[in-house]
Scaffold this motif. Sequence first.
Motif, PDB file in Angstrom:
ATOM      1  N   ASP A 120       0.813  -1.219   0.000  1.00 50.41           N
ATOM      2  CA  ASP A 120       0.000   0.000   0.000  1.00 50.41           C
ATOM      3  C   ASP A 120       0.848   1.270   0.000  1.00 50.41           C
ATOM      4  OD1 ASP A 120       0.995  -0.384   2.535  1.00 50.41           O
ATOM      5  OD2 ASP A 120      -0.827   0.295   3.566  1.00 50.41           O
ATOM      6  N   PHE A 121       2.127   1.145  -0.354  1.00 50.11           N
ATOM      7  CA  PHE A 121       3.030   2.297  -0.350  1.00 50.11           C
ATOM      8  C   PHE A 121       2.734   3.224  -1.527  1.00 50.11           C
ATOM      9  CE2 PHE A 121       7.259   3.998  -1.792  1.00 50.11           C
ATOM     10  CZ  PHE A 121       7.391   4.948  -0.790  1.00 50.11           C
ATOM     11  N   LEU A 122       2.554   4.518  -1.226  1.00 50.26           N
ATOM     12  CA  LEU A 122       2.322   5.526  -2.258  1.00 50.26           C
ATOM     13  C   LEU A 122       3.336   6.648  -2.107  1.00 50.26           C
ATOM     14  CD1 LEU A 122      -1.589   5.827  -2.172  1.00 50.26           C
ATOM     15  CD2 LEU A 122      -0.187   4.568  -3.819  1.00 50.26           C
ATOM     16  N   LEU A 123       3.744   7.210  -3.226  1.00 50.35           N
ATOM     17  CA  LEU A 123       4.767   8.257  -3.198  1.00 50.35           C
ATOM     18  C   LEU A 123       4.489   9.279  -4.294  1.00 50.35           C
ATOM     19  CD1 LEU A 123       7.542   9.118  -1.925  1.00 50.35           C
ATOM     20  CD2 LEU A 123       8.615   7.926  -3.855  1.00 50.35           C
ATOM     21  N   LEU A 124       4.383  10.526  -3.886  1.00 48.18           N
ATOM     22  CA  LEU A 124       4.240  11.627  -4.834  1.00 48.18           C
ATOM     23  C   LEU A 124       5.463  12.518  -4.710  1.00 48.18           C
ATOM     24  CD1 LEU A 124       2.481  13.249  -6.878  1.00 48.18           C
ATOM     25  CD2 LEU A 124       1.606  14.536  -4.909  1.00 48.18           C
ATOM     26  N   GLY A 125       6.164  12.698  -5.813  1.00 50.12           N
ATOM     27  CA  GLY A 125       7.362  13.525  -5.798  1.00 50.12           C
ATOM     28  C   GLY A 125       7.199  14.747  -6.676  1.00 50.12           C
TER      29      GLY A 125
END
Length: 216
Positions: A120-125
């Motif tokens: 469930d890991f989410l990343l917005l860069g």
Amino acid sequence: MKNKKLIIVLVGVIVLIVLALGAWKVLNTEKPISKKSTLIEYKELTQEDRQSTAEWKTYKNDKFNYQINYPNDWFVFDDEAKMDFAEIKINDEANAKQGGTIFWSNKDNINYTQENKLDDFLLLGLMIYEKSETNLDNFANLLGFTPELQSSSVIFKADNIEGKEYISLGTTDANPRMAIIFKKDNNFFVFHLGFVGDNQENLKIMEKMVGSFKSL
């Protein structure tokens, strides 16, 4: 009698000439071409989405003059968010200046890869670039969103600025590369949507975040 027949023949000839001239005029008269309106596809937050993001936390950057809202249970990693531009090589043919890198995640640790990340890991860069005499599509092309990788784009409307969302082939069919790019003056604000996969709910969360992006 002969004169009467001659008159009838002459009248018939005149009628044929008139009809022929009329047909020629109709065929050679320019007719207005009906233009079909082309609908421009775009993405924009609904009023309900805007109300929900207004209840989120707000990150504001006074160096690069923007703000963005993010979910209350997410974390921000802003150690390099106000770093000055530095010259970098985008690809073999182009250079640009890059600075102001920042990440948001639903986890308190972002040191994951595609192989070892949590499900469930989410990343917005967000990475900010400076490059003159370049438009959105050309800059996206420099970042690898090319026809060869079956890239496509759609207009994306944020709070007070309009950009484009780009999608291209990724590491797998279920993990395409995605970025939303805005341009202001010579600066490009590039949001990378990481680990979205084919989960539309995860995509919606990140699009809502980017949709709250506001240029100050």
